[in-house]
Design a protein around this motif. Structure first.
Motif, PDB file in Angstrom:
ATOM      1  N   LYS A 419      39.598 -31.610   8.734  1.00 24.65           N
ATOM      2  CA  LYS A 419      40.959 -31.800   9.238  1.00 24.65           C
ATOM      3  C   LYS A 419      41.276 -30.901  10.430  1.00 24.65           C
ATOM      4  N   PHE A 420      40.546 -29.793  10.587  1.00 29.25           N
ATOM      5  CA  PHE A 420      40.791 -28.884  11.701  1.00 29.25           C
ATOM      6  C   PHE A 420      39.763 -29.049  12.824  1.00 29.25           C
ATOM      7  N   ASP A 421      38.925 -30.069  12.732  1.00 28.24           N
ATOM      8  CA  ASP A 421      37.855 -30.222  13.720  1.00 28.24           C
ATOM      9  C   ASP A 421      38.386 -30.304  15.150  1.00 28.24           C
ATOM     10  N   ASP A 422      37.615 -29.742  16.046  1.00 26.29           N
ATOM     11  CA  ASP A 422      37.872 -29.862  17.479  1.00 26.29           C
ATOM     12  C   ASP A 422      36.698 -30.653  18.049  1.00 26.29           C
ATOM     13  N   ALA A 423      36.939 -31.924  18.347  1.00 23.89           N
ATOM     14  CA  ALA A 423      35.850 -32.789  18.799  1.00 23.89           C
ATOM     15  C   ALA A 423      35.365 -32.435  20.197  1.00 23.89           C
ATOM     16  N   ASN A 424      36.136 -31.668  20.918  1.00 24.87           N
ATOM     17  CA  ASN A 424      35.746 -31.261  22.263  1.00 24.87           C
ATOM     18  C   ASN A 424      36.048 -29.776  22.407  1.00 24.87           C
ATOM     19  N   PRO A 425      35.282 -28.924  21.727  1.00 20.34           N
ATOM     20  CA  PRO A 425      35.613 -27.501  21.696  1.00 20.34           C
ATOM     21  C   PRO A 425      35.461 -26.841  23.057  1.00 20.34           C
ATOM     22  N   THR A 426      36.094 -25.675  23.183  1.00 24.42           N
ATOM     23  CA  THR A 426      36.069 -24.934  24.440  1.00 24.42           C
ATOM     24  C   THR A 426      34.667 -24.472  24.783  1.00 24.42           C
ATOM     25  N   THR A 427      33.897 -24.094  23.783  1.00 26.25           N
ATOM     26  CA  THR A 427      32.560 -23.580  24.015  1.00 26.25           C
ATOM     27  C   THR A 427      31.558 -24.318  23.150  1.00 26.25           C
ATOM     28  N   PRO A 428      30.295 -24.384  23.556  1.00 29.75           N
ATOM     29  CA  PRO A 428      29.275 -24.997  22.696  1.00 29.75           C
ATOM     30  C   PRO A 428      29.071 -24.145  21.461  1.00 29.75           C
ATOM     31  N   SER A 429      28.535 -24.760  20.421  1.00 26.87           N
ATOM     32  CA  SER A 429      28.387 -24.052  19.148  1.00 26.87           C
ATOM     33  C   SER A 429      27.492 -22.825  19.266  1.00 26.87           C
ATOM     34  N   SER A 430      26.633 -22.776  20.281  1.00 25.88           N
ATOM     35  CA  SER A 430      25.731 -21.641  20.417  1.00 25.88           C
ATOM     36  C   SER A 430      26.437 -20.371  20.865  1.00 25.88           C
ATOM     37  N   THR A 431      27.661 -20.491  21.411  1.00 25.34           N
ATOM     38  CA  THR A 431      28.318 -19.307  21.970  1.00 25.34           C
ATOM     39  C   THR A 431      29.418 -18.741  21.086  1.00 25.34           C
ATOM     40  N   GLY A 432      29.802 -19.433  20.049  1.00 22.57           N
ATOM     41  CA  GLY A 432      30.805 -18.857  19.154  1.00 22.57           C
ATOM     42  C   GLY A 432      31.819 -19.850  18.654  1.00 22.57           C
ATOM     43  N   PRO A 433      32.555 -19.491  17.606  1.00 24.27           N
ATOM     44  CA  PRO A 433      33.532 -20.385  17.002  1.00 24.27           C
ATOM     45  C   PRO A 433      34.875 -20.333  17.723  1.00 24.27           C
ATOM     46  N   VAL A 434      35.133 -21.243  18.614  1.00 21.99           N
ATOM     47  CA  VAL A 434      36.371 -21.240  19.381  1.00 21.99           C
ATOM     48  C   VAL A 434      36.956 -22.639  19.409  1.00 21.99           C
ATOM     49  N   SER A 435      38.244 -22.743  19.091  1.00 24.27           N
ATOM     50  CA  SER A 435      38.960 -24.011  19.164  1.00 24.27           C
ATOM     51  C   SER A 435      40.297 -23.795  19.842  1.00 24.27           C
ATOM     52  N   THR A 436      40.797 -24.815  20.504  1.00 25.51           N
ATOM     53  CA  THR A 436      42.135 -24.754  21.078  1.00 25.51           C
ATOM     54  C   THR A 436      43.062 -25.760  20.419  1.00 25.51           C
ATOM     55  N   ARG A 437      42.691 -26.224  19.209  1.00 24.59           N
ATOM     56  CA  ARG A 437      43.648 -26.972  18.404  1.00 24.59           C
ATOM     57  C   ARG A 437      44.793 -26.041  17.998  1.00 24.59           C
ATOM     58  N   ASP A 438      46.004 -26.585  17.894  1.00 26.62           N
ATOM     59  CA  ASP A 438      47.112 -25.785  17.385  1.00 26.62           C
ATOM     60  C   ASP A 438      46.900 -25.462  15.912  1.00 26.62           C
ATOM     61  N   ILE A 439      47.448 -24.345  15.463  1.00 27.84           N
ATOM     62  CA  ILE A 439      47.476 -24.002  14.041  1.00 27.84           C
ATOM     63  C   ILE A 439      48.865 -24.360  13.531  1.00 27.84           C
ATOM     64  N   ILE A 440      48.934 -25.355  12.684  1.00 34.16           N
ATOM     65  CA  ILE A 440      50.229 -25.837  12.193  1.00 34.16           C
ATOM     66  C   ILE A 440      50.698 -24.931  11.064  1.00 34.16           C
ATOM     67  N   VAL A 441      51.805 -24.250  11.289  1.00 32.75           N
ATOM     68  CA  VAL A 441      52.354 -23.300  10.325  1.00 32.75           C
ATOM     69  C   VAL A 441      53.282 -24.002   9.337  1.00 32.75           C
ATOM     70  N   SER A 442      54.066 -24.957   9.810  1.00 30.45           N
ATOM     71  CA  SER A 442      55.024 -25.679   8.957  1.00 30.45           C
ATOM     72  C   SER A 442      55.019 -27.149   9.333  1.00 30.45           C
ATOM     73  N   ARG A 443      54.959 -28.000   8.336  1.00 36.23           N
ATOM     74  CA  ARG A 443      55.052 -29.431   8.590  1.00 36.23           C
ATOM     75  C   ARG A 443      55.835 -30.115   7.471  1.00 36.23           C
ATOM     76  N   LEU A 444      56.276 -31.323   7.742  1.00 34.74           N
ATOM     77  CA  LEU A 444      57.229 -31.999   6.876  1.00 34.74           C
ATOM     78  C   LEU A 444      56.705 -32.226   5.462  1.00 34.74           C
ATOM     79  N   GLY A 445      55.424 -32.562   5.317  1.00 29.83           N
ATOM     80  CA  GLY A 445      54.873 -32.789   3.990  1.00 29.83           C
ATOM     81  C   GLY A 445      55.033 -31.573   3.099  1.00 29.83           C
ATOM     82  N   GLU A 446      54.810 -30.383   3.653  1.00 30.34           N
ATOM     83  CA  GLU A 446      54.994 -29.173   2.863  1.00 30.34           C
ATOM     84  C   GLU A 446      56.467 -28.954   2.538  1.00 30.34           C
ATOM     85  N   THR A 447      57.350 -29.270   3.471  1.00 26.05           N
ATOM     86  CA  THR A 447      58.782 -29.070   3.225  1.00 26.05           C
ATOM     87  C   THR A 447      59.245 -29.888   2.029  1.00 26.05           C
ATOM     88  N   TYR A 448      58.727 -31.109   1.889  1.00 21.75           N
ATOM     89  CA  TYR A 448      59.036 -31.909   0.698  1.00 21.75           C
ATOM     90  C   TYR A 448      58.577 -31.194  -0.571  1.00 21.75           C
TER      91      TYR A 448
END
Length: 562
Positions: A419-448
């Motif tokens: 669910k958190f995959d970044d299909a086009n990450p900032t760096t190749p997997s050989s250089t480190g774990p980096v993503s520029t996907r947002d981190i969702i802190v609050s969303r409607l499903g949890e509010t329910y």
């Protein structure tokens, strides 16, 4: 209010990264005092408040998820103290990972409040202050849940302060609510998906969580749970869960995502272009966890940590027909050809997102769900016979959880969370774990689900059940019944809905189920692990030793059990 500083001379400096909508502070050697006294400079200071969230959420998630019923250690060791409790002491690895950045954010907000009285007075000044005080409340809420009572800091510190006093948890909650009351009265109403800024909906959502959490405390107010329900309903605002679950976290090969969708209430925002100056450090690590190692650079697969792997309990929460199963996990790991710089090779995992001919992809691994019968397995193997790779592995139910690494410790032998995959990450997997996907802190499903729990605790289970069943209807599963509806069922539903979303430790701590659930479902934890000094249970995390060492007030109390 007591003055406090955790590191000598903390300075809220310029951060290089920026968010989708927030231009961060860049003073270009202009004196800060003069800059902040202008409307444009004050806006930059407010933007910096948002940027500090990346220090809180962007790194490892140990303090959010480790040592729970949902995730356990796989092949890669986790910080033993936070994940197993037996070695949890004030100097343990990562114990300070929330303490330090939360106070950096608090200091940044205090600076904004100070300059608000001397800066250019504009019509939106109180709105900006409301956004800042929401962020301060968020920081204190993380602190009080994690460490209990902590020092309340409300002054803009410009010179080192070396002695501080601990406020009670009750006082911290009062401070949080005061900040949020101000925020609610002053922030805007623009949709988060277009503004990217704190709005009234986000404030209502956080108020609901704060009142719900305080309602479990010994100093709770009689109306905490009923207030939590009211604020949760205000945050819901009558909006149904209309987005398919698999669209909440969708990522595409072209780098676009759906992070700022109509159900996102608040998030930590990232932007790919803004990480160009340091692509290996300015993103976040969320996609890196909750999975097995998949082969990494040599297979073209994403780099994974092989820790915080789902437990048998977490994997067993899903029933047949639950849309969240296939949306949360990569139930098939595929392989296919990809060409880079004129060279074509077989790549693992990513072709799922990138292939223009998905029917041609071969399946390398398949993870059988809990509900499969022998007939289901036969039917699946028959239907997919032409798709199976030469090295295909069928993983039966019960043989791909965190604990199974004790038996079979190989790549891909724990089901990946996608669910958190970044299909086009900032760096190749050989250089480190980096993503520029947002981190969702609050969303409607949890509010329910917050509303469901609040109504249950307030003595109105019928309405609470309605809120919970809204979540289940979107998932495509049968409504829960009133006979089933209790705190354990809510925690199970939160597990299905929110797997990996930086909630679980706080859920168990809030509901008083941390010891029982972690020891029942995490193969690394026994109930005795929680017993600390003088027989006190390690329910809170310890005050970091680094903070105690810097404090000249040696009467500052440590938490029970440490």
């Amino acid at each position: 209010m007591k003055k406090f500083i955790i590191l000598l001379g903390i300075i809220v400096g310029t951060l290089s990264s920026c968010s989708n909508y927030i231009e961060e502070e860049s003073l270009s050697n202009v004196p800060a005092d003069g800059t902040y006294k202008t409307a444009a400079g004050f806006q930059l200071l407010i933007n910096t408040n948002y940027a500090w969230l990346k220090s809180i959420y962007g790194g490892n998630p140990w303090l959010f998820e480790a040592g729970t019923d949902m995730y356990a250690e796989g092949r890669t060791p986790e910080p033993a103290g936070l994940s197993q409790y037996t070695l949890l002491i004030p100097s343990s690895d990562n114990v300070a990972d929330l303490y330090r950045p939360c106070y950096q954010l608090i200091q940044s907000v205090n600076k904004a409040i100070y300059y608000s009285s001397v800066t250019e007075q504009t019509a939106n000044l109180n709105m900006l202050l409301g956004e800042a005080r929401f962020l301060r409340a968020q920081a204190y809420f993380l602190l009080v849940q994690t460490y209990g009572g902590v020092p309340i800091v409300s002054e803009n510190i410009t010179t080192p302060v070396l002695s501080f006093t601990r406020n009670s948890a009750e006082e911290v909650y009062a401070q949080i609510i005061a900040d949020l009351d101000f925020a609610l009265a002053n922030v805007g109403t623009a949709a988060y998906s277009t503004s990217g800024k704190v709005n009234k909906r986000a404030v209502n959502d956080l108020l609901a969580k704060v009142y719900l959490t305080r309602g479990y405390e010994t100093f709770a107010k009689p109306d905490d749970f009923s207030k939590a329900a009211v604020y949760a309903d205000a945050a819901i605002g009558g909006q149904a869960l209309s987005l398919p679950f698999n669209q909440l976290f969708v990522t595409k090969a072209d780098g676009t995502d759906n992070d700022l969708n109509a159900e996102t209430i608040f998030s930590v925002q990232y932007d790919k272009a803004s990480t160009s100056t340091s692509p290996t450090t300015l993103g976040n690590n969320q996609f890196y966890y909750f999975s097995s190692y998949l082969g990494g650079a040599e297979t073209g697969a994403p780099l994974r940590s092989y820790n915080l792997c789902p437990t048998d309990y977490a994997l067993g929460l899903y029933e047949k027909g639950d849309a969240r199963w296939n949306a949360t996990f990569m139930t098939e790991i595929v392989e296919g050809p990809e060409t880079t710089n004129g060279v074509t090779k077989t790549v693992l995992y990513y072709p799922y997102y990138r292939s223009s001919t998905p029917a041609s992809l071969k399946v390398r691994h398949f993870y059988e769900p809990k509900w499969f019968t022998p007939a289901d397995k036969t039917a699946w193997m028959t239907a997919n016979a032409s798709r199976l790779a030469s090295t295909f592995v069928y993983h039966p139910w019960g043989e791909y959880s965190a604990a199974h690494t004790l038996i079979k410790n190989l790549d891909c032998y724990t089901i990946p969370v996608k669910k958190f995959d970044d299909a086009n990450p900032t760096t190749p997997s050989s250089t480190g774990p980096v993503s520029t996907r947002d981190i969702i802190v609050s969303r409607l499903g949890e509010t329910y689900l917050i509303a469901a729990e609040a109504y249950l605790k307030a003595g109105n289970p019928g309405t609470g059940l309605e809120r919970l069943n809204e979540v289940r209807r979107r998932a495509g599963v049968a409504n829960a019944t009133l006979a089933q509806f209790n705190i354990d069922y809510i925690l199970d539903e939160r597990g299905r809905e929110l797997l990996g979303e930086y909630k679980r430790w706080f859920d168990l701590k809030r509901t008083g189920t941390l010891v029982a659930r972690a020891s029942a479902h995490n193969y690394k934890i026994k109930e005795a692990n929680f017993v600390g000094v003088d027989g006190k249970l390690k329910i809170l995390r310890p005050i970091p030793q680094s903070a105690l060492d810097l404090n000249q007030n040696k009467d500052f109390p440590q938490n029970p059990g440490y």
